[in-house]
Design a protein around this motif. Structure first.
Motif, PDB file in Angstrom:
ATOM      1  N   SER A 221       0.804  -1.228   0.000  1.00  0.00           N
ATOM      2  CA  SER A 221       0.000   0.000   0.000  1.00  0.00           C
ATOM      3  C   SER A 221       0.836   1.276   0.000  1.00  0.00           C
ATOM      4  O   SER A 221       0.330   2.353  -0.325  1.00  0.00           O
ATOM      5  N   ALA A 222       2.130   1.161   0.350  1.00  0.00           N
ATOM      6  CA  ALA A 222       2.982   2.351   0.393  1.00  0.00           C
ATOM      7  C   ALA A 222       3.572   2.703  -0.971  1.00  0.00           C
ATOM      8  O   ALA A 222       4.188   3.761  -1.135  1.00  0.00           O
ATOM      9  N   LYS A 223       3.382   1.850  -1.945  1.00  0.00           N
ATOM     10  CA  LYS A 223       4.081   1.991  -3.230  1.00  0.00           C
ATOM     11  C   LYS A 223       3.800   3.326  -3.918  1.00  0.00           C
ATOM     12  O   LYS A 223       4.729   4.034  -4.307  1.00  0.00           O
ATOM     13  N   ALA A 224       2.539   3.685  -4.060  1.00  0.00           N
ATOM     14  CA  ALA A 224       2.196   4.891  -4.816  1.00  0.00           C
ATOM     15  C   ALA A 224       2.768   6.138  -4.159  1.00  0.00           C
ATOM     16  O   ALA A 224       3.314   7.026  -4.838  1.00  0.00           O
ATOM     17  N   GLU A 225       2.666   6.223  -2.835  1.00  0.00           N
ATOM     18  CA  GLU A 225       3.161   7.413  -2.136  1.00  0.00           C
ATOM     19  C   GLU A 225       4.676   7.530  -2.233  1.00  0.00           C
ATOM     20  O   GLU A 225       5.218   8.622  -2.443  1.00  0.00           O
ATOM     21  N   LEU A 226       5.367   6.419  -2.125  1.00  0.00           N
ATOM     22  CA  LEU A 226       6.829   6.454  -2.212  1.00  0.00           C
ATOM     23  C   LEU A 226       7.292   6.768  -3.632  1.00  0.00           C
ATOM     24  O   LEU A 226       8.224   7.559  -3.822  1.00  0.00           O
ATOM     25  N   GLU A 227       6.653   6.168  -4.615  1.00  0.00           N
ATOM     26  CA  GLU A 227       7.040   6.443  -6.004  1.00  0.00           C
ATOM     27  C   GLU A 227       6.806   7.909  -6.346  1.00  0.00           C
ATOM     28  O   GLU A 227       7.604   8.528  -7.051  1.00  0.00           O
ATOM     29  N   ALA A 228       5.723   8.478  -5.829  1.00  0.00           N
ATOM     30  CA  ALA A 228       5.439   9.891  -6.075  1.00  0.00           C
ATOM     31  C   ALA A 228       6.503  10.772  -5.436  1.00  0.00           C
ATOM     32  O   ALA A 228       6.964  11.749  -6.036  1.00  0.00           O
ATOM     33  N   TYR A 229       6.926  10.414  -4.227  1.00  0.00           N
ATOM     34  CA  TYR A 229       7.950  11.197  -3.524  1.00  0.00           C
ATOM     35  C   TYR A 229       9.263  11.203  -4.314  1.00  0.00           C
ATOM     36  O   TYR A 229       9.858  12.261  -4.542  1.00  0.00           O
ATOM     37  N   PHE A 230       9.720  10.047  -4.733  1.00  0.00           N
ATOM     38  CA  PHE A 230      11.009   9.981  -5.414  1.00  0.00           C
ATOM     39  C   PHE A 230      10.949  10.565  -6.818  1.00  0.00           C
ATOM     40  O   PHE A 230      11.945  11.095  -7.317  1.00  0.00           O
ATOM     41  N   LYS A 231       9.784  10.495  -7.459  1.00  0.00           N
ATOM     42  CA  LYS A 231       9.646  11.118  -8.769  1.00  0.00           C
ATOM     43  C   LYS A 231       9.717  12.633  -8.648  1.00  0.00           C
ATOM     44  O   LYS A 231      10.396  13.303  -9.424  1.00  0.00           O
ATOM     45  N   GLU A 232       9.050  13.185  -7.648  1.00  0.00           N
ATOM     46  CA  GLU A 232       9.085  14.629  -7.414  1.00  0.00           C
ATOM     47  C   GLU A 232      10.485  15.095  -7.045  1.00  0.00           C
ATOM     48  O   GLU A 232      10.902  16.212  -7.340  1.00  0.00           O
ATOM     49  N   ASP A 233      11.229  14.177  -6.386  1.00  0.00           N
ATOM     50  CA  ASP A 233      12.580  14.514  -5.946  1.00  0.00           C
ATOM     51  C   ASP A 233      13.604  14.348  -7.057  1.00  0.00           C
ATOM     52  O   ASP A 233      14.801  14.494  -6.826  1.00  0.00           O
ATOM     53  N   GLY A 234      13.118  13.980  -8.234  1.00  0.00           N
ATOM     54  CA  GLY A 234      14.039  13.836  -9.378  1.00  0.00           C
ATOM     55  C   GLY A 234      14.725  12.507  -9.443  1.00  0.00           C
ATOM     56  O   GLY A 234      15.748  12.362 -10.100  1.00  0.00           O
ATOM     57  N   ASN A 235      14.176  11.475  -8.766  1.00  0.00           N
ATOM     58  CA  ASN A 235      14.796  10.166  -8.759  1.00  0.00           C
ATOM     59  C   ASN A 235      13.827   9.142  -9.346  1.00  0.00           C
ATOM     60  O   ASN A 235      13.391   8.212  -8.675  1.00  0.00           O
ATOM     61  N   GLU A 236      13.466   9.316 -10.595  1.00  0.00           N
ATOM     62  CA  GLU A 236      12.468   8.454 -11.217  1.00  0.00           C
ATOM     63  C   GLU A 236      12.940   7.008 -11.317  1.00  0.00           C
ATOM     64  O   GLU A 236      12.137   6.080 -11.369  1.00  0.00           O
ATOM     65  N   SER A 237      14.244   6.789 -11.348  1.00  0.00           N
ATOM     66  CA  SER A 237      14.748   5.417 -11.475  1.00  0.00           C
ATOM     67  C   SER A 237      14.952   4.753 -10.123  1.00  0.00           C
ATOM     68  O   SER A 237      15.383   3.625 -10.046  1.00  0.00           O
ATOM     69  N   PHE A 238      14.648   5.437  -9.054  1.00  0.00           N
ATOM     70  CA  PHE A 238      14.883   4.905  -7.721  1.00  0.00           C
ATOM     71  C   PHE A 238      14.058   3.651  -7.485  1.00  0.00           C
ATOM     72  O   PHE A 238      12.900   3.604  -7.808  1.00  0.00           O
TER      73      PHE A 238
END
Length: 238
Positions: A221-238
């Motif tokens: 359930s945490a996947k979407a929130e974490l992916e959004a955080y790292f994408k906003e932070d400029g780490n789309e490949s994280f």
């Protein structure tokens, strides 16, 4: 299992850890995620009494690692290859771990057999010193050693580093199965967000030494929130 109070660590002007209060509950798999410099390894080193905090305390089952060594009997950890005795072969190193842990040679041998698939024919029986193994096989030795005593608390820092995809998948299975069979508390950090989401029951997101999100992770359930955080932070490949 682990209680943190007013924990702070600073290196010069850099705040490496600033956690007013946090608890790692018994039996959960906690994934620590964050960019480089977020403070994950610093936190691990303070939990394991390898680094002294500037202020605050950490307790493991009400034991302060800075004041007593009783916590060591219940803890297994691998942070990096500095944990290894590299002038031994893997078998000699496991025998040493077993001896200081009160295990019999037969117990050590039987436990090693449980990791043969993970070792992939490249760790056992090779007659190589640990220092001459590849980075991936050194990683395997460290993880096996951490699990050898069946600890109640398992701490692994970037355990998927240097492992090939097959070994990464086997390790995910090992971690989840070990937690389910023993009820052990497991804390991992990883730059591989997907692996962390797949195995963790709870995820803490660190930024500049602070826990900025504490997420339950039922059914990923945490996947979407974490992916959004790292994408906003400029780490789309994280």
């Amino acid at each position: 299992m682990i209680t943190i109070n007013n924990l702070k660590k600073q290196f010069g002007e850099t705040i490496a850890c600033d956690i007013p209060s946090y608890e790692v509950r018994e039996g959960e798999i906690l994934g620590l995620v964050g960019n480089n410099g977020a403070g994950k390894t610093t936190l691990f080193r303070m939990i394991l009494d390898l680094l002294k905090p500037d202020t605050g305390t950490i307790t493991i089952k009400n034991i302060n690692p800075a004041e007593s060594e009783e916590w060591k009997d219940m803890t297994g950890a691998h942070i990096d290859e500095g944990f290894l005795i590299d002038y031994l072969t893997p078998e000699e190193y496991f025998a040493f771990i077993g001896k200081i842990s009160g295990m019999t040679p037969d117990e050590v041998e039987n436990r090693q057999k449980e990791f043969e698939r993970f070792a992939g024919g490249e760790v056992f029986g090779q007659k190589k010193l640990i220092r001459n193994l590849s980075a991936g096989n050194k990683q395997k030795v460290g993880i096996i050693a951490a699990l050898l005593r069946q600890p109640q608390l398992l701490i692994l820092d970037e355990p998927f580093n240097f492992l090939d995809p097959s070994s990464q998948n086997i390790l995910k299975h090992i971690i989840k199965e070990y937690n389910q069979k023993t009820g052990a508390t497991i804390i991992i950090s990883s730059h591989n967000l997907q692996h962390t989401i797949e195995i963790s029951t709870r995820i803490a997101l660190l930024e500049k030494g602070k826990i900025i999100k504490d997420l339950t992770n039922e059914a990923e359930s945490a996947k979407a929130e974490l992916e959004a955080y790292f994408k906003e932070d400029g780490n789309e490949s994280f």
